[in-house]
Design a protein around this motif. Sequence first.
Motif, PDB file in Angstrom:
ATOM      1  N   PRO A   1       0.820  -1.211   0.000  1.00  0.00           N
ATOM      2  CA  PRO A   1       0.000   0.000   0.000  1.00  0.00           C
ATOM      3  C   PRO A   1       0.858   1.268   0.000  1.00  0.00           C
ATOM      4  O   PRO A   1       2.063   1.218   0.222  1.00  0.00           O
ATOM      5  N   VAL A   2       0.188   2.381  -0.225  1.00  0.00           N
ATOM      6  CA  VAL A   2       0.838   3.675  -0.074  1.00  0.00           C
ATOM      7  C   VAL A   2       1.122   3.853   1.414  1.00  0.00           C
ATOM      8  O   VAL A   2       0.239   3.634   2.247  1.00  0.00           O
ATOM      9  N   LEU A   3       2.347   4.227   1.743  1.00  0.00           N
ATOM     10  CA  LEU A   3       2.749   4.294   3.147  1.00  0.00           C
ATOM     11  C   LEU A   3       2.970   5.719   3.649  1.00  0.00           C
ATOM     12  O   LEU A   3       3.675   5.942   4.624  1.00  0.00           O
TER      13      LEU A   3
ATOM     14  N   HIS B   1       1.242  -0.913   8.626  1.00  0.00           N
ATOM     15  CA  HIS B   1       1.807   0.093   7.726  1.00  0.00           C
ATOM     16  C   HIS B   1       3.131   0.632   8.269  1.00  0.00           C
ATOM     17  O   HIS B   1       4.083   0.822   7.508  1.00  0.00           O
ATOM     18  N   GLU B   2       3.200   0.863   9.572  1.00  0.00           N
ATOM     19  CA  GLU B   2       4.449   1.348  10.163  1.00  0.00           C
ATOM     20  C   GLU B   2       5.564   0.319   9.992  1.00  0.00           C
ATOM     21  O   GLU B   2       6.696   0.668   9.671  1.00  0.00           O
ATOM     22  N   ALA B   3       5.234  -0.946  10.203  1.00  0.00           N
ATOM     23  CA  ALA B   3       6.234  -2.008  10.038  1.00  0.00           C
ATOM     24  C   ALA B   3       6.669  -2.108   8.576  1.00  0.00           C
ATOM     25  O   ALA B   3       7.867  -2.281   8.290  1.00  0.00           O
ATOM     26  N   LEU B   4       5.732  -1.990   7.646  1.00  0.00           N
ATOM     27  CA  LEU B   4       6.082  -2.023   6.220  1.00  0.00           C
ATOM     28  C   LEU B   4       7.012  -0.861   5.871  1.00  0.00           C
ATOM     29  O   LEU B   4       7.964  -1.030   5.111  1.00  0.00           O
ATOM     30  N   LEU B   5       6.746   0.285   6.438  1.00  0.00           N
ATOM     31  CA  LEU B   5       7.591   1.455   6.203  1.00  0.00           C
ATOM     32  C   LEU B   5       9.011   1.206   6.717  1.00  0.00           C
ATOM     33  O   LEU B   5       9.992   1.502   6.025  1.00  0.00           O
TER      34      LEU B   5
ATOM     35  N   ALA C   1      21.975 -10.829   0.728  1.00  0.00           N
ATOM     36  CA  ALA C   1      20.766 -11.294   0.051  1.00  0.00           C
ATOM     37  C   ALA C   1      19.820 -12.025   1.004  1.00  0.00           C
ATOM     38  O   ALA C   1      18.598 -11.834   0.935  1.00  0.00           O
ATOM     39  N   ALA C   2      20.349 -12.826   1.894  1.00  0.00           N
ATOM     40  CA  ALA C   2      19.490 -13.586   2.814  1.00  0.00           C
ATOM     41  C   ALA C   2      18.702 -12.648   3.731  1.00  0.00           C
ATOM     42  O   ALA C   2      17.513 -12.881   3.989  1.00  0.00           O
ATOM     43  N   ALA C   3      19.338 -11.597   4.196  1.00  0.00           N
ATOM     44  CA  ALA C   3      18.648 -10.641   5.059  1.00  0.00           C
ATOM     45  C   ALA C   3      17.585  -9.874   4.273  1.00  0.00           C
ATOM     46  O   ALA C   3      16.480  -9.633   4.766  1.00  0.00           O
ATOM     47  N   LEU C   4      17.918  -9.497   3.041  1.00  0.00           N
ATOM     48  CA  LEU C   4      16.932  -8.815   2.189  1.00  0.00           C
ATOM     49  C   LEU C   4      15.743  -9.725   1.897  1.00  0.00           C
ATOM     50  O   LEU C   4      14.592  -9.287   1.929  1.00  0.00           O
ATOM     51  N   ASP C   5      16.017 -10.987   1.641  1.00  0.00           N
ATOM     52  CA  ASP C   5      14.947 -11.953   1.363  1.00  0.00           C
ATOM     53  C   ASP C   5      14.031 -12.126   2.574  1.00  0.00           C
ATOM     54  O   ASP C   5      12.811 -12.221   2.429  1.00  0.00           O
ATOM     55  N   GLU C   6      14.632 -12.149   3.759  1.00  0.00           N
ATOM     56  CA  GLU C   6      13.818 -12.280   4.974  1.00  0.00           C
ATOM     57  C   GLU C   6      12.923 -11.059   5.153  1.00  0.00           C
ATOM     58  O   GLU C   6      11.744 -11.184   5.484  1.00  0.00           O
ATOM     59  N   GLY C   7      13.454  -9.886   4.907  1.00  0.00           N
ATOM     60  CA  GLY C   7      12.647  -8.666   4.988  1.00  0.00           C
ATOM     61  C   GLY C   7      11.526  -8.671   3.966  1.00  0.00           C
ATOM     62  O   GLY C   7      10.383  -8.312   4.271  1.00  0.00           O
TER      63      GLY C   7
ATOM     64  N   VAL D   1       5.752  -9.359   2.362  1.00  0.00           N
ATOM     65  CA  VAL D   1       4.750 -10.116   1.604  1.00  0.00           C
ATOM     66  C   VAL D   1       3.701 -10.681   2.557  1.00  0.00           C
ATOM     67  O   VAL D   1       2.498 -10.620   2.284  1.00  0.00           O
ATOM     68  N   ALA D   2       4.139 -11.202   3.692  1.00  0.00           N
ATOM     69  CA  ALA D   2       3.204 -11.783   4.661  1.00  0.00           C
ATOM     70  C   ALA D   2       2.257 -10.734   5.242  1.00  0.00           C
ATOM     71  O   ALA D   2       1.123 -11.045   5.607  1.00  0.00           O
ATOM     72  N   MET D   3       2.716  -9.475   5.315  1.00  0.00           N
ATOM     73  CA  MET D   3       1.869  -8.417   5.878  1.00  0.00           C
ATOM     74  C   MET D   3       1.008  -7.721   4.822  1.00  0.00           C
ATOM     75  O   MET D   3       0.282  -6.786   5.126  1.00  0.00           O
ATOM     76  N   CYS D   4       1.099  -8.183   3.582  1.00  0.00           N
ATOM     77  CA  CYS D   4       0.285  -7.637   2.483  1.00  0.00           C
ATOM     78  C   CYS D   4      -0.592  -8.748   1.936  1.00  0.00           C
ATOM     79  O   CYS D   4      -0.299  -9.335   0.890  1.00  0.00           O
ATOM     80  N   PRO D   5      -1.673  -9.064   2.636  1.00  0.00           N
ATOM     81  CA  PRO D   5      -2.503 -10.194   2.197  1.00  0.00           C
ATOM     82  C   PRO D   5      -3.108  -9.963   0.814  1.00  0.00           C
ATOM     83  O   PRO D   5      -3.431  -8.836   0.447  1.00  0.00           O
ATOM     84  N   ALA D   6      -3.207 -11.042   0.050  1.00  0.00           N
ATOM     85  CA  ALA D   6      -3.785 -10.962  -1.299  1.00  0.00           C
ATOM     86  C   ALA D   6      -5.231 -10.482  -1.220  1.00  0.00           C
ATOM     87  O   ALA D   6      -5.668  -9.675  -2.016  1.00  0.00           O
ATOM     88  N   GLU D   7      -5.952 -10.992  -0.259  1.00  0.00           N
ATOM     89  CA  GLU D   7      -7.316 -10.510   0.001  1.00  0.00           C
ATOM     90  C   GLU D   7      -7.171  -9.460   1.090  1.00  0.00           C
ATOM     91  O   GLU D   7      -6.769  -9.766   2.206  1.00  0.00           O
ATOM     92  N   ASP D   8      -7.490  -8.223   0.757  1.00  0.00           N
ATOM     93  CA  ASP D   8      -7.349  -7.159   1.752  1.00  0.00           C
ATOM     94  C   ASP D   8      -8.557  -6.224   1.711  1.00  0.00           C
ATOM     95  O   ASP D   8      -8.438  -5.018   1.671  1.00  0.00           O
TER      96      ASP D   8
END
Length: 173
Positions: free
Chosen positions: A9-11, A110-114, A126-132, A137-144
Amino acid sequence: MAIEHPNLPVLTENCESCAALCCVAYPFDADEDFGLLKEADSPCPNLGCDFRCTIHKDLKVKGFGGCVAYSCAGAGQRITQELFPGETWRDDPDLIYHMAHALRVIRPIHEALLLLQEAAKLPLPAAALDEGRALMVAMCPAEDTSVHDFEEPEVQEALADVPRYLQSLAAYL
């Protein structure tokens, strides 16, 4: 490195597209940067019928430093425009509790996504970036389309894991 995700989303807040949810959802304590005592789920008495603050230009002088410092990170307009499109708590007073609850659920996401978006700009392995990215992705549900989508266990578990992840990045700085 910018994180790309179709549901990101827009943050940044856009008060023009909100129904003043921050002025309704949260309680004010006169001792904590608010010029009056106000219960949660009730409109601030300084809120005009047009969802604008009637003392906005004098917030700090009138003891509302908490309002000056506040940002919903885009959650307010997301709730107003996407979860309750065309509806406001002024038009339907029963919505005040639902919209306020949605702000209390979605704003921390939204704060966590920011924070994760900012962390992704760091020179990380790369591993740390992938974890982030996985947390985002987990905090942006497909159905929202409902606040319940943001209360799902996988979303809330990812949100709860963000502080640990951010602390783990200290090793790379």
